[in-house]
Design a protein around this motif. Structure first.
Motif, PDB file in Angstrom:
ATOM      1  N   GLY A 159       7.791   1.722  -0.162  1.00 35.38           N
ATOM      2  CA  GLY A 159       8.977   2.319   0.436  1.00 35.38           C
ATOM      3  C   GLY A 159       8.800   2.761   1.875  1.00 35.38           C
ATOM      4  O   GLY A 159       9.759   2.871   2.602  1.00 35.38           O
ATOM      5  N   GLY A 160       7.596   3.001   2.283  1.00 38.23           N
ATOM      6  CA  GLY A 160       7.380   3.393   3.675  1.00 38.23           C
ATOM      7  C   GLY A 160       7.774   4.830   3.955  1.00 38.23           C
ATOM      8  O   GLY A 160       8.443   5.476   3.146  1.00 38.23           O
ATOM      9  N   PRO A 161       7.388   5.364   5.086  1.00 35.33           N
ATOM     10  CA  PRO A 161       7.734   6.749   5.434  1.00 35.33           C
ATOM     11  C   PRO A 161       9.219   6.849   5.758  1.00 35.33           C
ATOM     12  O   PRO A 161       9.813   5.932   6.299  1.00 35.33           O
ATOM     13  CB  PRO A 161       6.877   7.030   6.657  1.00 35.33           C
ATOM     14  N   ASP A 162       9.780   8.005   5.432  1.00 39.18           N
ATOM     15  CA  ASP A 162      11.204   8.205   5.638  1.00 39.18           C
ATOM     16  C   ASP A 162      11.551   8.484   7.082  1.00 39.18           C
ATOM     17  O   ASP A 162      12.550   8.008   7.610  1.00 39.18           O
ATOM     18  CB  ASP A 162      11.642   9.407   4.807  1.00 39.18           C
ATOM     19  N   LEU A 163      10.758   9.277   7.714  1.00 37.22           N
ATOM     20  CA  LEU A 163      11.102   9.809   9.024  1.00 37.22           C
ATOM     21  C   LEU A 163       9.852   9.840   9.888  1.00 37.22           C
ATOM     22  O   LEU A 163       8.794  10.248   9.439  1.00 37.22           O
ATOM     23  CB  LEU A 163      11.657  11.230   8.856  1.00 37.22           C
TER      24      LEU A 163
ATOM     25  N   PRO B 100       0.816  -1.223   0.000  1.00 35.45           N
ATOM     26  CA  PRO B 100       0.000   0.000   0.000  1.00 35.45           C
ATOM     27  C   PRO B 100       0.846   1.269   0.000  1.00 35.45           C
ATOM     28  O   PRO B 100       0.489   2.244  -0.619  1.00 35.45           O
ATOM     29  CB  PRO B 100      -0.795  -0.099   1.299  1.00 35.45           C
ATOM     30  N   LEU B 101       1.951   1.252   0.680  1.00 35.74           N
ATOM     31  CA  LEU B 101       2.775   2.449   0.757  1.00 35.74           C
ATOM     32  C   LEU B 101       4.172   2.062   0.332  1.00 35.74           C
ATOM     33  O   LEU B 101       4.956   1.564   1.120  1.00 35.74           O
ATOM     34  CB  LEU B 101       2.775   2.993   2.182  1.00 35.74           C
TER      35      LEU B 101
END
Lengths: 564, 150
Positions: free
Chosen positions: B95-99, B92-93
């Motif tokens: 790479g995922g959130p960076d921070l 769904p996302l």
């Protein structure tokens, strides 16, 4: 238990700047876990406060005559008791548990909009403070019931700032709910871990999703109705004033179009909690995952079409339409009940405190759920509307449903949130006191209602014969108060004074992802995730580890046998 | 069809049907069309439709593979619980959130602003105006923090 290797396809986020500690840390937090705890603690505070108001109500009704408060104060008591319980305890505690556990259950590091999340908490707290601050005004708090019916809630019959503060406070709390629901949707739709499809979501997350749908579609209706009422009161409007071309019935349509989905908002999260607990403490997988998901969605959708069963006695609504839809909504609820029972069937039931409260929920909500269809039938409703029969039904589903399931959730999840187990001994004392108190308080109210005792009255004549039952009810409420005191003592001793047993990552042998991390979880929630191939990823990882250990032990035994 | 879309579609379709039934049922039993309830149900249809539109334009792949397997298959994929194996494989996302988000004072200041505005609506401009000022500051600070992060 061991977790599997980190899924290299999805790198874990870097932890951000931790910030200062202490009160500043709490005020500026954007961590969903801290925000969830803030919601839960605030909600429990309002539960205690609203409960004290209920004790004053029961003290007044224990005997004929006005011994404790006058009629005006009594009206404020039942209004703010209902408002506090519905708007500032039941919904926020569910939102708090959702805040804490939805990201954990889907394998996310936080919610989609963390600062919005923090804002929703502060908006809710501000709204609750504004509404209750009516008690500090000269005219007192709002005094027209938590349903706020016009024309009683209009300025002519309820002058003073208390009512205005009630309206503004609820607008703020409602807005907080809408923003939080948007956040939950964005989180579940866009931040699930790899392999976590929609039909592998834990049932608690599914239930919170349906709850968020109801919040997003019905809280705007309440907000609009409250704004219209405020305009009537403060700006000379006439939305609900027949003399100016308005309609008092319009308020009822608007309020109950929100109000009935609201009661599902208050129960669906707790259905989700018991659906998490029952499989774990039955040592069995959930029976009928998709059936229970579909039943939950159906309850949510059907709840939009039943509102006017609260208005049968007005004579201006379609009795047949609302009777049919109200009876129909019992069907998916029945599906859920049979799913829970089927899950427990032939399981190895572990009667720890979470399971005790869950079984209590099943029995108490069943009683409340049975009286629901009674009230959905107009002939019975005409006789029992605005009597204590309705109060009994409502408290069996709300207290027996939401409160019992909430405590089940606390005993299940406080070890994860705090790293400490609550005392099982105190937990069992809490359960039995609460079960006895609840039934002693609310079961006799069925009879009071059938005997004709109206709700929201401060006094009654001795000749009615209602006093013996009212005395039993009042004594029962003391048992409930004692049980809540036991819970608070348990939390203080076990968690705050750190005397509870250390919980470990997974004290119950759980199934969903929150049990795959430490207790309490780190800032970024997970250092690694097990593979997600079903709705029970932690159970699957545990089984795989056990099978791997067995295979290793077996091969070692074989090699020693050959070498010997 | 992705469950994210079906979730709202079921609500919209049910509300269209029930609003229509309600419109005629209210007249049949009471002799007058009941506008309030019908308009509220129409609001639900409109809102659910808006969510379908917003979700649909952000998840274009969600519309794929709906019509498959005849009428029964199409109905199951549109309203039921069937899950598309292609959608199951996607993250769904990506790479995922960076921070992870940092601490922020703007939400609590926004809450304080809401408190002042709420009390100001009841008690007058001496609370309302400072509340609006604090709200403007909170919004500016919030947007500024987001701008600095990105």
């Amino acid at each position: 238990m061991t977790t599997a290797q980190l899924d290299r396809e999805r790198p874990m986020p870097r932890p951000g700047h931790a910030g200062p500690g202490g009160i500043v840390s709490v005020l500026t937090t954007t961590d969903h876990k801290v925000i969830g705890l803030l919601y839960i603690c605030t909600a429990i505070g309002f539960f205690v406060l609203s409960g004290l108001l209920a004790l004053l109500i029961r003290a007044e009704l224990a005997a004929p005559g006005l011994q404790v408060v006058d009629r005006s104060t009594y009206n404020q008591l039942f209004t703010m008791h209902g408002t506090g319980m519905v708007f500032f305890f039941a919904a926020p505690v569910a939102i708090g548990l959702g805040n804490y556990f939805i990201p954990l259950q889907i394998g996310a590091p936080d919610v989609a909009f963390p600062r919005l999340n923090a804002f929703t908490y502060w908006l809710f707290a501000a709204g609750a403070f504004v509404a209750f601050s009516g008690f500090l005004t000269e005219s007192g708090a709002a005094a027209f019931g938590w349903t706020g019916y016009a024309p009683l809630s209009e300025a002519t019959y309820s002058p003073g700032a208390g009512a205005n503060l009630w309206i503004v406070g609820l607008i703020m709390t409602g807005t907080s709910g809408i923003l939080g629901a948007v956040n939950f949707f964005a989180t579940v739709f866009s931040m699930r871990a790899p392999g976590m499809t929609m039909f592998r979501l834990p049932i608690f997350t599914w239930n919170m999703l349906v709850t968020s749908l109801l919040i997003m579609l019905t809280f705007p209706v309440l907000t609009a109705a409250l704004a219209m009422l405020f305009i009537d009161r403060a700006l000379g409007g006439g939305f609900f004033d027949p003399a100016q071309g308005g309609s008092a019935i319009l308020w009822q349509h608007l309020f109950w179009f929100f109000g009935h989905p609201e009661v599902y908002i208050l129960i669906l999260p707790f259905f989700g909690i018991v659906t998490e607990i029952i499989p774990v403490f039955s040592r069995k997988p959930l029976f009928g995952y998709r059936a229970i998901v579909f039943a939950t969605v159906l309850i949510g959708v059907l709840s939009f079409s039943v509102w006017a069963h609260h208005m049968f006695t007005t004579g201006v609504v379609s009795s047949l339409f609302f009777t049919v839809t109200s009876m129909a909504i019992a069907i998916p609820t029945g599906v859920k009940f049979f799913t829970w029972i089927a899950t427990m069937w032939r399981g190895r039931i572990w009667l720890a405190t979470p399971m005790l409260f869950t079984i209590g929920f099943l029995l108490m909500f069943l009683i409340g759920g049975i009286t629901g269809p009674f009230l959905a039938a107009p002939p019975i409703d005409y006789a029992t509307h605005d009597t204590y029969f309705v109060v009994a039904h409502m408290h069996y589903v709300m207290f027996g449903g939401s409160v019992f399931a909430a405590f089940a959730g606390f005993y299940f999840w406080i070890p994860k949130m705090t790293g400490r187990m609550l005392s099982e001994g105190w937990g069992k004392v809490h359960f039995w006191l609460m079960l006895i108190g609840m039934n002693a308080t609310f079961f006799p109210m069925h009879q009071l209602g059938l005997d004709g005792m109206p709700r929201r009255i401060a006094d009654y004549a001795p000749s009615t014969g209602w006093q013996p039952i009212n005395l039993i009810v009042s004594v029962g409420s003391l048992f409930i108060a004692a049980s809540v005191g036991v819970f608070i003592v348990n939390v203080v001793l076990s968690v705050l004074l750190r005397r509870g047993r250390v919980a470990g990552d997974d004290p119950w042998g759980g199934y969903s992802l929150e049990w795959a991390t430490t207790s309490p979880p780190p800032h970024h929630n997970f250092t690694s995730l097990p593979p997600i191939r079903s709705e029970r990823p932690v159970f699957d990882a545990r089984q795989a580890a056990a099978e791997g250990s067995e295979a290793l032990a077996s091969s070692r035994a074989e090699s020693e046998g050959l070498g010997g | 069809m992705a469950e994210e879309l079906r979730f709202f579609l079921r609500t919209a379709v049910y509300s269209v049907v029930i609003a229509t039934v309600y419109w005629f049922a209210s007249y049949a039993e009471t002799g007058a069309y009941e506008w309030a309830g019908t308009v509220l149900l129409a609001f639900v249809v409109f809102s659910a439709g808006a969510f379908i539109f917003v979700t649909g334009i952000h998840v274009p792949a969600a519309w794929r593979s709906t019509i498959r397997g005849g009428v029964t298959g199409t109905l199951n994929r549109t309203f039921g619980m069937a899950e598309d194996p292609d959608i199951m494989a996607r993250h769904p996302l990506e790479g995922g959130p960076d921070l992870l988000p940092t601490a922020s004072p703007w939400p609590v200041l926004g809450g304080a602003a809401a408190l002042l505005i709420g009390m100001g609506l009841v008690y007058g401009p001496w609370l309302l105006l400072p509340g609006i000022a604090v709200a403007i500051g909170a919004v500016i600070g919030w947007i500024g923090q987001e701008t600095r992060r990105t």
